[in-house]
Design a protein around this motif. Structure first.
Motif, PDB file in Angstrom:
ATOM      1  N   ASP A 144      -2.528  -5.572 -29.989  1.00  0.00           N
ATOM      2  CA  ASP A 144      -2.429  -4.426 -29.083  1.00  0.00           C
ATOM      3  C   ASP A 144      -3.817  -4.087 -28.550  1.00  0.00           C
ATOM      4  N   ILE A 145      -4.065  -4.452 -27.297  1.00  0.00           N
ATOM      5  CA  ILE A 145      -5.359  -4.205 -26.663  1.00  0.00           C
ATOM      6  C   ILE A 145      -5.402  -2.773 -26.146  1.00  0.00           C
ATOM      7  N   SER A 175       0.366 -10.638 -27.132  1.00  0.00           N
ATOM      8  CA  SER A 175      -0.635  -9.594 -26.931  1.00  0.00           C
ATOM      9  C   SER A 175      -0.052  -8.612 -25.931  1.00  0.00           C
ATOM     10  N   CYS A 234      -0.814  -4.677 -23.659  1.00  0.00           N
ATOM     11  CA  CYS A 234      -1.869  -3.795 -23.193  1.00  0.00           C
ATOM     12  C   CYS A 234      -1.315  -2.795 -22.190  1.00  0.00           C
ATOM     13  N   PRO A 270      -3.227  -0.987 -19.523  1.00  0.00           N
ATOM     14  CA  PRO A 270      -4.598  -0.970 -19.007  1.00  0.00           C
ATOM     15  C   PRO A 270      -4.962   0.334 -18.315  1.00  0.00           C
ATOM     16  N   THR A 309       0.670  -7.609 -20.168  1.00  0.00           N
ATOM     17  CA  THR A 309       0.063  -6.317 -19.851  1.00  0.00           C
ATOM     18  C   THR A 309       0.964  -5.538 -18.910  1.00  0.00           C
TER      19      THR A 309
END
Length: 312
Positions: free
Chosen positions: A111-112, A181, A183, A185, A251
């Motif tokens: 988890d960015i 992954s 995100c 942003p 994302t």
């Protein structure tokens, strides 16, 4: 019950908020409840304290999270939309897993920008039992996320990204492999644009001029030089160096107009596959883009290996 249209079929909030249940599980919420014009129980969504209390109740009642608090001014995410992202990611994995959603700790998710709320790991771990690594550039967010883990006795790896220009470098170790992954942003291109957006939302809510926002947000959560498209472009470019370390990079993309340039960047990166997945919450449509450097057969093989590891 407050109806919410078009959420994912597995979303626990598909049929709205059951305030009777939520107040029973978190009595502090009752002080923030009001009646809407139809006489139904709700909260004032323009009140940041009410929104935070509702989130606490949702996480406690639906996801068994006993402790959830945020430092002042950090982003307080709307839970149903965050839950949708998790469920659609599960569907993405199922596409290469004989249409079966993989459960269990052997599925690793990065988890960015996990934030002070740690919301994606909390939900994803409870819904599917996945293992999460949460990453953030903000030291305050890291401290908050670790406190949530500690007080709920959760096993979530929290990493501080000390080089803001890096997204994966320094986070993904040589022995790491992630199946996903994810995100959310930063949206705005500058601090000034973020302030303008905040003020515009308050005007639209009939609240006049204000620097505050009901869902909060720190600088790193709200803006990035060049905006969302610049951040996602950097993410795609840097993902090339970690092509073998993540099955699906994904994302959120808030601006539909960004999809065309993102597609061009993905083709330039020579990804094996990419797709756009649309999600809807009421009148709002959101989406995420997913890309992989693995061919379809290899993706199925990777998930088959995870199944074998679970069964053994």
């Amino acid at each position: 019950m407050i109806k919410k249209a078009k959420l994912h079929p597995r979303n626990q909030h598909l049929n709205g908020y059951d305030f009777e249940r939520l107040v029973a599980d978190l009595p502090e919420l009752e002080a923030f409840t009001v009646f809407n014009p139809a006489g139904k129980t709700t909260i004032d969504f323009q009140d940041p304290d009410a929104v935070r209390m509702l989130n606490r109740a949702l996480l406690k009642s639906h996801y068994n999270i006993d402790f959830w608090e945020l430092p002042a001014n950090y982003l307080c995410p709307p839970i149903p939309g965050r839950v949708d992202y998790i469920h659609f990611l599960a569907d993405l994995l199922a596409e290469n897993n004989n249409r079966e959603i993989p459960h269990g700790k052997h599925i690793n998710v990065l988890d960015i920008g996990t934030g002070a709320s740690l919301v994606y790991p909390l939900i994803g771990q409870r819904e599917y039992g996945w293992s999460f690594t949460g990453v953030d550039v903000d030291a305050g967010a890291i401290k908050s996320a670790r406190k949530i883990c500690q007080l709920n006795k959760l096993s979530i790896d929290i990493k501080h990204q000390t080089v803001p220009s890096n997204i994966f470098q320094g986070v993904i170790d040589p022995r790491d492999f992630f199946h996903l992954s994810m995100c959310n942003p930063p949206f705005h291109a500058s601090k000034e644009k973020a302030k303008e957006g905040t003020q515009r939302k308050w005007r639209n809510l009939g609240k006049g001029h204000s620097q505050k926002l009901n869902f909060g947000g720190q600088n790193a959560e709200l803006w990035y030089p060049g905006g969302e498209i610049a951040f996602i472009a950097r993410m795609i470019e840097q993902s090339v160096d970690f092509a073998e370390r993540c099955l699906w990079f994904t994302t959120l993309v808030s601006k539909k107009s960004n999809l065309q340039p993102i597609s061009r960047i993905l083709r330039s990166a020579k990804v094996a596959d990419y797709k756009v997945v649309e999600m809807a919450q009421g009148q709002k449509t959101s989406r995420f883009v997913a890309w992989s450097f693995f061919k379809k057969r290899k993706r199925s093989s990777v998930l088959a290996d995870a199944r074998d590891e679970i069964s053994s």
